[in-house]
Write an enzyme that holds these catalytic residues in place. Structure first.
Site, mmCIF file in Angstrom:
data_model
loop_
_atom_site.group_PDB
_atom_site.id
_atom_site.type_symbol
_atom_site.label_atom_id
_atom_site.label_comp_id
_atom_site.label_asym_id
_atom_site.label_seq_id
_atom_site.Cartn_x
_atom_site.Cartn_y
_atom_site.Cartn_z
ATOM 1 N N ARG A 1 16.303 20.161 1.985
ATOM 2 C CA ARG A 1 16.704 18.768 2.223
ATOM 3 C C ARG A 1 18.114 18.509 1.735
ATOM 4 N NH1 ARG A 1 14.042 15.752 5.635
ATOM 5 N NH2 ARG A 1 12.932 17.535 6.454
ATOM 6 N N PRO B 1 0.781 -1.231 0.000
ATOM 7 C CA PRO B 1 0.000 0.000 0.000
ATOM 8 C C PRO B 1 0.819 1.292 0.000
ATOM 9 C CG PRO B 1 -0.730 -1.507 1.719
ATOM 10 C CD PRO B 1 0.605 -1.953 1.251
ATOM 11 N N GLU B 2 0.715 2.008 -1.095
ATOM 12 C CA GLU B 2 1.125 3.400 -1.147
ATOM 13 C C GLU B 2 -0.163 4.193 -1.341
ATOM 14 O OE1 GLU B 2 4.979 4.034 -3.322
ATOM 15 O OE2 GLU B 2 4.611 2.011 -4.021
ATOM 16 N N LYS C 1 -0.711 7.773 3.423
ATOM 17 C CA LYS C 1 -1.013 6.345 3.504
ATOM 18 C C LYS C 1 -1.925 6.021 4.675
ATOM 19 C CE LYS C 1 3.627 5.541 1.684
ATOM 20 N NZ LYS C 1 4.992 5.142 2.079
ATOM 21 N N ARG D 1 16.162 0.948 1.114
ATOM 22 C CA ARG D 1 15.240 0.301 0.197
ATOM 23 C C ARG D 1 15.874 0.076 -1.166
ATOM 24 N NH1 ARG D 1 11.813 0.033 3.725
ATOM 25 N NH2 ARG D 1 11.109 -1.777 2.586
#
Length: 259
Positions: free
Chosen positions: A151, A2-3, A59, A249
């Site tokens: 960032r 699930p995204e 989400k 990931r």
DNA sequence: ATAAAGTCCTGAAAGC
DNA sequence: TGCTTTCAGGACTTTA
């Protein structure tokens, strides 16, 4: 699994099967998926409540009840929400069943129990939302620029960080970067206005199609359709795709198209 | 046995 | 230098 697009699918399911219905029964099949509430309390407080209009942020899926708290669902990597008739045998990974007065029974199903279901008062919902960035599906270009500007980590890490923007996971991040032709290792703040514009457009288009499909569609013309093959190649240039680990990931990209 | 689309926690790096 | 914020990687859990 699930995204954002998957969870949006669960929201629609809940909206058409459960909205406005009264809860007639609650069965907690595995209480370890309950967060911050006991099986006994959830059962007694949820039974008899009427479900309001379900909504989603990133989400997270929220199902408010007319009088009381809100059910907060998170699906981790393997969770889903299904509507049944109430007569079928529960699946071995069903963790919570909610019976409704229209005859539908909701199944919260999850193999790995990384997340779960919580029972949230208004201020707990607010606190949870404070930790999340804007929802990716209605984020403006200005918001994306703002989110990425400070960032110092990679753009891939920023896209997956739910406090920066909410809804993208590993597959979607790779897909969006591939479409925008941006190397996932690029420091987020090095993206210029053009790159952010392209990234924003790619994100919107990818999300629109994925939400319609209720998943990131594994089409051969998409990166997602190629990444799990034995010898994956780029749908655009047919060259070999690169795979490494980033932010913990598996990250797949095309070194030729994305720089 | 290894790896998996989720987040949380930790030690370390970067920034002021 | 020292304090705070941010980052990357491992842990978590279960099974194909």
């Amino acid at each position: 699994m699930p995204e954002l697009p998957d969870v949006e699918g669960f929201r629609r399911r809940l909206d058409c099967c459960g909205r406005g219905c009264r809860v007639t029964g609650v069965e907690v099949l595995d209480s370890t998926i309950l967060r911050g509430v006991s099986a006994r309390r959830l059962t007694s407080e949820l039974t008899g409540q009427r479900l309001g209009v379900p909504w989603r942020h990133g989400k997270w899926l929220f199902a408010p009840t007319d009088g009381g708290p809100t059910l907060g669902w998170h699906f981790g990597m393997t969770g889903s929400l299904l509507c049944g008739t109430g007569r079928e045998e529960p699946h071995r990974h069903d963790r919570l069943l909610v019976g409704l007065d229209d005859g539908v029974r909701l199944h919260y199903r999850d193999q790995r129990k990384l997340k779960g279901v919580s029972w949230l008062r208004e201020r707990e919902v607010d606190r949870l939302l404070e930790g999340l960035g804007p929802d990716a599906s209605d984020m403006t270009r200005a918001e994306l620029t703002e989110a990425l500007s400070d960032r110092r980590g990679t753009v891939k890490g920023a896209l997956m960080n739910q406090s920066v923007l909410a809804g993208l996971g590993n597959l979607l991040s790779d897909e969006v970067l591939w479409r925008a032709r941006i190397d996932p290792r690029t420091p987020a703040r090095h993206l210029d206005a053009d790159a952010v514009r392209t990234l924003h457009g790619a994100m919107r288009r990818t999300l629109r199609t994925s939400v319609r499909a209720e998943r990131v569609p594994p089409r051969p013309s998409w990166l997602t359709g190629r990444r799990d093959g034995p010898d994956p190649t780029c749908p655009r240039c047919a060259r070999r795709l690169e795979a490494t680990r980033m932010s913990g990931r598996r990250t797949v990209w095309c070194p030729h198209c994305q720089r």
